[in-house]
Write an enzyme that holds these catalytic residues in place. Structure first.
Site, PDB file in Angstrom:
ATOM      1  N   ASP A  39       0.851  -1.193   0.000  1.00  0.00           N
ATOM      2  CA  ASP A  39       0.000   0.000   0.000  1.00  0.00           C
ATOM      3  C   ASP A  39       0.888   1.245   0.000  1.00  0.00           C
ATOM      4  O   ASP A  39       1.885   1.320   0.723  1.00  0.00           O
ATOM      5  CB  ASP A  39      -0.925  -0.003   1.227  1.00  0.00           C
ATOM      6  N   ILE A  40       0.500   2.216  -0.801  1.00  0.00           N
ATOM      7  CA  ILE A  40       1.295   3.433  -0.968  1.00  0.00           C
ATOM      8  C   ILE A  40       1.246   4.314   0.286  1.00  0.00           C
ATOM      9  O   ILE A  40       2.119   5.161   0.492  1.00  0.00           O
ATOM     10  CB  ILE A  40       0.784   4.207  -2.219  1.00  0.00           C
ATOM     11  N   ASN A  97     -12.746  -3.330   2.358  1.00  0.00           N
ATOM     12  CA  ASN A  97     -13.740  -2.256   2.382  1.00  0.00           C
ATOM     13  C   ASN A  97     -14.669  -2.423   1.187  1.00  0.00           C
ATOM     14  O   ASN A  97     -14.209  -2.628   0.056  1.00  0.00           O
ATOM     15  CB  ASN A  97     -13.043  -0.893   2.318  1.00  0.00           C
ATOM     16  N   GLU A 105     -12.385   3.198  -1.768  1.00  0.00           N
ATOM     17  CA  GLU A 105     -12.030   4.284  -2.692  1.00  0.00           C
ATOM     18  C   GLU A 105     -11.629   3.787  -4.070  1.00  0.00           C
ATOM     19  O   GLU A 105     -11.804   4.501  -5.056  1.00  0.00           O
ATOM     20  CB  GLU A 105     -10.898   5.125  -2.090  1.00  0.00           C
ATOM     21  N   VAL A 106     -11.048   2.603  -4.137  1.00  0.00           N
ATOM     22  CA  VAL A 106     -10.585   2.090  -5.432  1.00  0.00           C
ATOM     23  C   VAL A 106     -11.569   1.014  -5.900  1.00  0.00           C
ATOM     24  O   VAL A 106     -11.795   0.025  -5.192  1.00  0.00           O
ATOM     25  CB  VAL A 106      -9.155   1.516  -5.327  1.00  0.00           C
ATOM     26  N   HIS A 110      -9.971  -5.312  -3.495  1.00  0.00           N
ATOM     27  CA  HIS A 110      -8.658  -5.493  -2.878  1.00  0.00           C
ATOM     28  C   HIS A 110      -8.866  -5.890  -1.432  1.00  0.00           C
ATOM     29  O   HIS A 110      -9.764  -5.378  -0.760  1.00  0.00           O
ATOM     30  CB  HIS A 110      -7.800  -4.228  -2.968  1.00  0.00           C
ATOM     31  N   HIS A 112      -6.905  -5.810   2.097  1.00  0.00           N
ATOM     32  CA  HIS A 112      -5.770  -5.265   2.829  1.00  0.00           C
ATOM     33  C   HIS A 112      -5.257  -6.345   3.774  1.00  0.00           C
ATOM     34  O   HIS A 112      -6.053  -6.959   4.504  1.00  0.00           O
ATOM     35  CB  HIS A 112      -6.183  -4.076   3.694  1.00  0.00           C
TER      36      HIS A 112
HETATM   37  P1  AMP Z   1      -9.830   1.381   0.112  1.00  0.00           P
HETATM   38  O1  AMP Z   1     -10.193   2.570   0.928  1.00  0.00           O
HETATM   39  O2  AMP Z   1     -10.113   0.084   0.795  1.00  0.00           O
HETATM   40  O3  AMP Z   1     -10.399   1.460  -1.290  1.00  0.00           O
HETATM   41  O4  AMP Z   1      -8.248   1.411   0.003  1.00  0.00           O
HETATM   42  C1  AMP Z   1      -7.536   1.882  -1.087  1.00  0.00           C
HETATM   43  C2  AMP Z   1      -6.073   1.763  -0.717  1.00  0.00           C
HETATM   44  O5  AMP Z   1      -5.310   1.870  -1.894  1.00  0.00           O
HETATM   45  C3  AMP Z   1      -5.582   2.822   0.247  1.00  0.00           C
HETATM   46  O6  AMP Z   1      -5.041   2.197   1.412  1.00  0.00           O
HETATM   47  C4  AMP Z   1      -4.498   3.568  -0.564  1.00  0.00           C
HETATM   48  O7  AMP Z   1      -3.412   3.985   0.225  1.00  0.00           O
HETATM   49  C5  AMP Z   1      -4.108   2.512  -1.572  1.00  0.00           C
HETATM   50  N1  AMP Z   1      -3.552   3.010  -2.827  1.00  0.00           N
HETATM   51  C6  AMP Z   1      -4.050   3.978  -3.620  1.00  0.00           C
HETATM   52  N2  AMP Z   1      -3.276   4.138  -4.717  1.00  0.00           N
HETATM   53  C7  AMP Z   1      -2.284   3.233  -4.605  1.00  0.00           C
HETATM   54  C8  AMP Z   1      -1.158   2.906  -5.423  1.00  0.00           C
HETATM   55  N3  AMP Z   1      -0.907   3.541  -6.579  1.00  0.00           N
HETATM   56  N4  AMP Z   1      -0.325   1.926  -4.997  1.00  0.00           N
HETATM   57  C9  AMP Z   1      -0.563   1.292  -3.827  1.00  0.00           C
HETATM   58  N5  AMP Z   1      -1.597   1.549  -3.023  1.00  0.00           N
HETATM   59  C10 AMP Z   1      -2.448   2.517  -3.399  1.00  0.00           C
END
Ligand code: AMP
Length: 125
Positions: A39-40, A97, A105-106, A110, A112
């Site tokens: 995770d970034i 999530n 958010e993505v 995924h 975690h």
């Molecule tokens: P969520 O809120 O569960 O959708 O988590 C999205 C996660 O993606 C967050 O913890 C971000 O820090 C992570 N994230 C977003 N962009 C990147 C990226 N380019 N590389 C790695 N992790 C990312």
């Protein structure tokens, strides 16, 4: 802005770009079914994300529509990554999530993996 867990899959999402190799990631594992990268913005000493290779928006989408092979492959990949990182004996936490209340958010499923230190109880306030 959280996503809608039932929205259509968007091939322009950031994890789709990582899977296609269009943007960099700190990849730690890859097989036929899944890819894992760091995770970034880590929220624990270990914070790794595992994504299925298929086009699934959320846990809801994946659990409803993925094949048995995809589900088995993805679940096994999550377990493999945790084992390879030495997290089993000390313990770790999985989080997926899903949609608005969870703050997803993505829009690509995924999981975690958190670990590497005591994580406290359940979820933050
Ligand atoms: P969520 O809120 O569960 O959708 O988590 C999205 C996660 O993606 C967050 O913890 C971000 O820090 C992570 N994230 C977003 N962009 C990147 C990226 N380019 N590389 C790695 N992790 C990312």
């Amino acid at each position: 802005m959280p996503i809608d867990a039932t929205q259509a899959y968007d091939d322009g999402n950031i994890f789709a770009k990582i899977l296609r190799g269009e943007i960099p990631s700190t990849k730690v594992y890859e097989d036929e079914w899944a890819c894992a990268f760091e995770d970034i913005n880590p929220q624990a000493a270990v914070h790794t994300l595992v994504v299925p290779k298929g086009r699934y928006v959320s846990w809801d989408d994946f659990s409803a529509s993925a094949s048995a092979e995809e589900i088995a492959g993805f679940v096994r990949a999550v377990g493999t990554v945790a084992r390879e990182k030495g997290l089993v004996e000390p313990g770790y936490r999985l989080l997926a999530n899903t949609g608005g209340h969870a703050g997803q958010e993505v829009p690509h499923l995924h999981v975690h993996i958190f670990g590497g230190e005591p994580l406290g109880r359940m979820i933050g306030g």
